[in-house]
Design a protein around this motif. Sequence first.
Motif, PDB file in Angstrom:
ATOM      1  N   ARG A 194       0.825  -1.200   0.000  1.00  0.00           N
ATOM      2  CA  ARG A 194       0.000   0.000   0.000  1.00  0.00           C
ATOM      3  C   ARG A 194       0.865   1.258   0.000  1.00  0.00           C
ATOM      4  O   ARG A 194       0.611   2.203  -0.747  1.00  0.00           O
ATOM      5  CB  ARG A 194      -0.824  -0.055   1.276  1.00  0.00           C
ATOM      6  N   LEU A 195       1.925   1.238   0.815  1.00  0.00           N
ATOM      7  CA  LEU A 195       2.777   2.425   0.909  1.00  0.00           C
ATOM      8  C   LEU A 195       3.709   2.523  -0.295  1.00  0.00           C
ATOM      9  O   LEU A 195       4.141   3.614  -0.669  1.00  0.00           O
ATOM     10  CB  LEU A 195       3.599   2.400   2.204  1.00  0.00           C
ATOM     11  N   GLY A 196       4.079   1.386  -0.873  1.00  0.00           N
ATOM     12  CA  GLY A 196       4.936   1.392  -2.057  1.00  0.00           C
ATOM     13  C   GLY A 196       6.340   1.901  -1.765  1.00  0.00           C
ATOM     14  O   GLY A 196       7.053   2.354  -2.659  1.00  0.00           O
ATOM     15  N   GLY A 197       6.755   1.857  -0.530  1.00  0.00           N
ATOM     16  CA  GLY A 197       8.084   2.340  -0.150  1.00  0.00           C
ATOM     17  C   GLY A 197       8.090   2.541   1.349  1.00  0.00           C
ATOM     18  O   GLY A 197       7.359   1.868   2.075  1.00  0.00           O
ATOM     19  N   LEU A 198       8.919   3.462   1.811  1.00  0.00           N
ATOM     20  CA  LEU A 198       8.999   3.703   3.251  1.00  0.00           C
ATOM     21  C   LEU A 198       7.828   4.565   3.715  1.00  0.00           C
ATOM     22  O   LEU A 198       7.351   5.425   2.973  1.00  0.00           O
ATOM     23  CB  LEU A 198      10.316   4.417   3.582  1.00  0.00           C
ATOM     24  N   GLY A 199       7.373   4.316   4.939  1.00  0.00           N
ATOM     25  CA  GLY A 199       6.331   5.153   5.518  1.00  0.00           C
ATOM     26  C   GLY A 199       6.936   6.430   6.067  1.00  0.00           C
ATOM     27  O   GLY A 199       8.079   6.454   6.540  1.00  0.00           O
ATOM     28  N   PHE A 200       6.154   7.509   6.017  1.00  0.00           N
ATOM     29  CA  PHE A 200       6.623   8.793   6.553  1.00  0.00           C
ATOM     30  C   PHE A 200       5.422   9.575   7.077  1.00  0.00           C
ATOM     31  O   PHE A 200       4.433   9.740   6.366  1.00  0.00           O
ATOM     32  CB  PHE A 200       7.330   9.599   5.453  1.00  0.00           C
ATOM     33  N   GLY A 201       5.511  10.018   8.320  1.00  0.00           N
ATOM     34  CA  GLY A 201       4.392  10.785   8.868  1.00  0.00           C
ATOM     35  C   GLY A 201       4.518  10.941  10.365  1.00  0.00           C
ATOM     36  O   GLY A 201       5.620  11.013  10.901  1.00  0.00           O
ATOM     37  N   GLY A 202       3.369  10.969  11.050  1.00  0.00           N
ATOM     38  CA  GLY A 202       3.426  11.176  12.499  1.00  0.00           C
ATOM     39  C   GLY A 202       2.075  10.996  13.141  1.00  0.00           C
ATOM     40  O   GLY A 202       1.084  10.682  12.467  1.00  0.00           O
TER      41      GLY A 202
END
Length: 684
Positions: A15-23
């Motif tokens: 689903r993310l297609g790569g690394l997750g980034f957020g908070g």
Amino acid sequence: MNSPARDRARNLGTRLGGLGFGGDYNPEQWDEATRAEDLRLMNEAGVNLVNLAIFAWARVEPSRDTYDFGFFDTVMDDLAAHGITADLATMTASPPPWLAVEHPEILPVTASGGILSPGGRQHFCPSSPVFRDRAVRLVEAVATHYRDHPALGLWHVSNEYGIHVAECFCDTSAADFRQWLAARYGDVAALNDAWSTDFWSQRYTSFDQVLPPRTAPTYPNPSQQLDFKRFSSDALRTCFTLERDVLRRITPDTPVTTNFLAGHKAVDVHSWASEMDVLALDSYPDPHWGSAHIGAALSYDLLRGAAGGKPWLLTEQAPSAVNWRGRNGGKRPGRMRLWSWQAVAQGADAVMYFQWRQSRGGAEKFHSGMVPHAGVATRVYAEVRELGRELALVPELAGTRIRNEVAVVFDWPNWWALELDSHPSEGVRCLDRVLDHYAPLFEAGVGIDVVHPSADLSRYKVLVLPSHYLLSAEDCARIGAFVADGGSLLASFFTGIVDEHDRVHTGGYPAALGDVLGVRVEEFWPAAEGEAVALRAPEADAPAPAPASLWREDVKLTGARPELLFAGPDWDDDRPAATVHTHGRGTARYVATRPHPATMRAIVDRALDDAGVAPVLPGLRPGIQATIRRGADHDVLILLNHTEDTHEVALPADRRDLLDGKRPLVRRVTLDPRGVAVLGSDGN
Ligand code: GAL
């Protein structure tokens, strides 16, 4: 064959297609205009994952069985419309005021009988049937409501279990503890045996007489204290699994996690790990601590070890300062980026913060946010946005693994038992002792796994036991076999002293490892606080190492040869302070004191040499960390400059600079102070 847990974790990765980034995203604290701005900014900053609704119970269930999802429906719809995945909380981290009024029996009780009031958070007794029932009903409602929502990608159960209330001593907990003991021991005679209750007339004739280790006239029974810590971690885990089971039933394809806090003593991560689809860690290295990156490295290697090597999620870190230390240092320019990449270098597939927008009110208003009080025209937001851009350049990192040859042994029951009262020295602290061994390994540049004593040791060449006080006879036997099969062991004093019930392995310490180490310790002689422990080399003309500290003991050689001796004036009779022993095809080293870091580094280097373990990238200057994450047909070398100097690094072969959009081939990289390089194998 893939396990369902692995499939669910993959669903998030896909689903993310790569690394997750957020908070952490707390939109309930903000008005509509701010929330609209949030979504625009999240897209601008590359946010693709948010931890949502963690403290939303009071808003979503404003009174018993009345659920109001209106607010979060809008938020979830907006997130979906902006391509952002929700790590949606089960909202059970902080019970609402009405629940504590209707059921004050959910409130936790301290060891001395005090009641912890609402007004902060986490004010629930983990064993409370009322709390568990209300939590499960809420989760049922939340999961049913959002089961098909397109924004839902991950479940975030509760929040940092046990960080404020890890143990409850109320009567309900006491009854739960008794049931737990009955299941563990079967009959009370076995409990008496395990707890050594003939000491101080503590013999029980029924489980009904057993209490939690409440405040007592003097030291409560140590085995009871140890079992209560095990029980308390298990009681919290039951809270987790009750919620997880609801989620698995209603949303079988959505992964479930809960976030652990780095360096948290109460929750036995190893015993929770197999219950989770993906492990998650919150990490708050102290910018005021010069070795913070080494402490953080230890916690990442430990979590990855608990995950069986699988990728994990950094669910929280501070964009800059926290609010909860005495003095809350900010992160200098570039440090947040460096420490974020460090988590990725050590196996994280997501980099997240607490929190998206810095709060206006509440206890955490001076905790930094990705969007600070001062707004977006700020250094912090600029660095956040830049990191989001960079992480998106390297999708091939997601799902990759790390292979290491050195293992440091760590487990929670040992941590608990080592730090119980009435020991030879209160100066022997678990994390300090682990760091005393981990830091020289880190500085030697080798890759390290931190593993449970029952882990598969056959994949390692070097095994380190840093004052690992509690070891079962079975674990000692497995460690002995590891050495006999050719492994290199490094064990420090106060290792292998007691069994799983905190009963001494008798026959001279550490009896169950004596044959392996070739030593027998008759007596402990801990040093006074601040006392220097003089050492000398066995060779008369060799220079004396810097003084050690903390511990000395009476070591008798039963096959080992001394590499260092305790020196005078009172200890000048050639007692060994560090030894080496050949056992089978392997080598076992023993350290009977806390050497100066330089001496410890020399001992560690010898253990690595014995086993032929090389650094990840030879020739690096101290303070430069290198790790390699490996995929099926590619790998990524990450270089991290933890120093304040610029360093040139020559690579053994051409690699692609993945942080340059054009991915040029490079043979040398320049690492600025606090700089990072992310370098793919030629095929990347
Ligand atoms: C974490 C917690 C967050 C927030 C943060 C502040 O321990 O999960 O909710 O309190 O600390 O640093």
